[in-house]
Structure formats: C-alpha cells, structure tokens
Design an enzyme around this catalytic site. Structure first.
Site, PDB file in Angstrom:
ATOM      1  N   LYS A  13       0.832  -1.214   0.000  1.00 50.94           N
ATOM      2  CA  LYS A  13       0.000   0.000   0.000  1.00 50.94           C
ATOM      3  C   LYS A  13       0.863   1.259   0.000  1.00 50.94           C
ATOM      4  O   LYS A  13       0.639   2.171  -0.792  1.00 50.94           O
ATOM      5  CB  LYS A  13      -0.935   0.034   1.229  1.00 50.94           C
ATOM      6  CG  LYS A  13      -1.880  -1.142   1.344  1.00 50.94           C
ATOM      7  CD  LYS A  13      -2.859  -0.975   2.497  1.00 50.94           C
ATOM      8  CE  LYS A  13      -2.231  -0.941   3.878  1.00 50.94           C
ATOM      9  NZ  LYS A  13      -1.612  -2.225   4.304  1.00 50.94           N
ATOM     10  N   ARG A 126      11.897  -5.929   4.379  1.00 49.82           N
ATOM     11  CA  ARG A 126      11.859  -4.477   4.636  1.00 49.82           C
ATOM     12  C   ARG A 126      12.737  -4.146   5.849  1.00 49.82           C
ATOM     13  O   ARG A 126      13.490  -3.178   5.844  1.00 49.82           O
ATOM     14  CB  ARG A 126      10.406  -4.034   4.891  1.00 49.82           C
ATOM     15  CG  ARG A 126      10.252  -2.601   5.366  1.00 49.82           C
ATOM     16  CD  ARG A 126       8.834  -2.105   5.164  1.00 49.82           C
ATOM     17  NE  ARG A 126       7.945  -2.512   6.248  1.00 49.82           N
ATOM     18  CZ  ARG A 126       6.623  -2.364   6.222  1.00 49.82           C
ATOM     19  NH1 ARG A 126       6.035  -1.833   5.169  1.00 49.82           N
ATOM     20  NH2 ARG A 126       5.873  -2.739   7.233  1.00 49.82           N
TER      21      ARG A 126
END
Ligand code: AMP
Length: 191
Positions: A13, A126
């Site tokens: 997102k 990440r």
C-alpha cells in the site's frame, strides 16, 4: 480521484501510494505514518500509542479518525489516497460521514491481495533492507508483532472488503506481481 488502498501489512500500500503521489500529485494520508510522526515528536498521543503499535494491535478509532479529520480540512491536491485507514467498520462509517461533510467523493476502494507467506517475507525483507541502509527498523516489523498485525487485519479490517463491495466501490487486484505490474493495474482502475 479519491481512493482507499486496502490490504494486509506488507501488501504494498505504502509503495503504491508513493507512486501515485509522485505521478499524479495525489495526497497520501497514512495513519501509520502520522502515528509514527507523533511518536518521534514525542506528543502525549504519540506516547500513548507507542506500546499498542509495537505490539501490532490497532490504536483506538477515535485517535485515527481525529488525525484524518484534521487533514481533510487542508489542501485536497490531486485527490486523497487513504493508506492504512479505515481499518475497522466504525472507521469506515466515520470516513463516509467525513467525506460527505467535506463534499469529497470516494472514487474507488482498491484491495491488494497478497499471500500470507509473501507478506511475512516482504516485511522481514523491509526490516533487513532498513538495517543494511543504516535506517531505523520499525519496532513492529518483527515476527511476534507481525502475527498480531495479521490477526488484527483478518479480524478487524478484512470485513471492510465486504462493506465496500456492498457499496459498489470495491476493486480487488492481484498484489503478488512486480511493483510495476501492480502500479499498472492500479492505473487501469484510476484511468
Ligand atoms: P501501518 O504503517 O499502516 O502498518 O500502521 C502501523 C501501526 O499503526 C498499526 O499496526 C497500528 O498499530 C497503527 N495504525 C495505523 N493505522 C491505523 C488505523 N487506521 N487504525 C488503528 N490503528 C492504526
């Protein structure tokens, strides 16, 4: 265009929102970013939400609705991208009322669908990339918090898929492709 990006943690997102900001001049409204900023600046609210966020649970509806409300009073730019908000049915109802009051039309709700295994891999990656670049690693990008975040998604946020489907706003996209493929699919929805 005003859109909601819906999907579990790690669905992409934030990455896709950033592209829409760069390419279409849209305004990204990420409640996660706003909450992290409140923590960094050490506000009372920031201190209150820290523990809940690190655990992976959702903060109260009242707090995030207040954050969004403030932003809707500002510049509307090339439209809003709601990223990580709403995350509960009461938040969705509150957003509907806020948009109506501000005369803002919701054009699309885009759900990014990603397998659970890929989510875990993306988030672990990440954290690794941030650490390697000497950047701070999110305190909730660890396995324990991720379990709580995924559960919160399925329990509290996934019902929004049915909610927006019923309203006729929902488009579900395959979020498993490359960043460019997902970007193109979103472009197809926005026109
Ligand atoms: P995110 O950056 O969207 O993954 O959000 C990080 C954390 O901030 C979440 O795990 C929650 O603790 C909190 N948060 C962000 N957005 C919301 C929201 N709309 N409702 C409740 N909690 C939120």
């Amino acid at each position: 265009m005003n859109i909601i990006l819906l999907g579990p943690p790690g669905a992409g997102k934030g990455t896709q929102a950033q592209k829409l900001v760069d390419e279409r001049g849209m305004i990204q409204l990420s409640t996660g970013d706003m909450l992290r900023a409140a923590r960094t600046s050490g506000t009372d609210m920031g201190k209150r939400v820290a523990e809940v966020m690190d655990r992976g649970d959702l903060v109260t509806d009242e707090i995030v609705i207040g954050l969004i409300e403030e932003k809707l009073n500002g510049d509307h730019g090339g439209g809003f991208i709601f990223d990580g908000f709403p995350r509960t049915l009461p938040q969705a109802d509150a957003l509907g009322a806020l948009l109506e009051r501000h005369g803002i039309k919701l054009d699309a709700v885009i759900e990014l669908q990603v397998d659970d295994d890929a989510l875990v891999a993306r988030i672990v990656n990440r954290a690794k990339e941030a650490a390697a670049a000497g950047q701070p690693v999110r305190a909730d990008d660890n396995e324990d918090s991720l379990k709580v975040r995924l559960l919160a998604y399925y329990k509290q946020t996934a019902p929004l898929i049915g909610y927006y489907h019923a309203k006729g706003n929902l488009t579900s996209l395959d979020g498993m492709g490359s960043m460019e493929e997902v970007e193109a699919a979103i472009g197809g929805v926005l026109g």
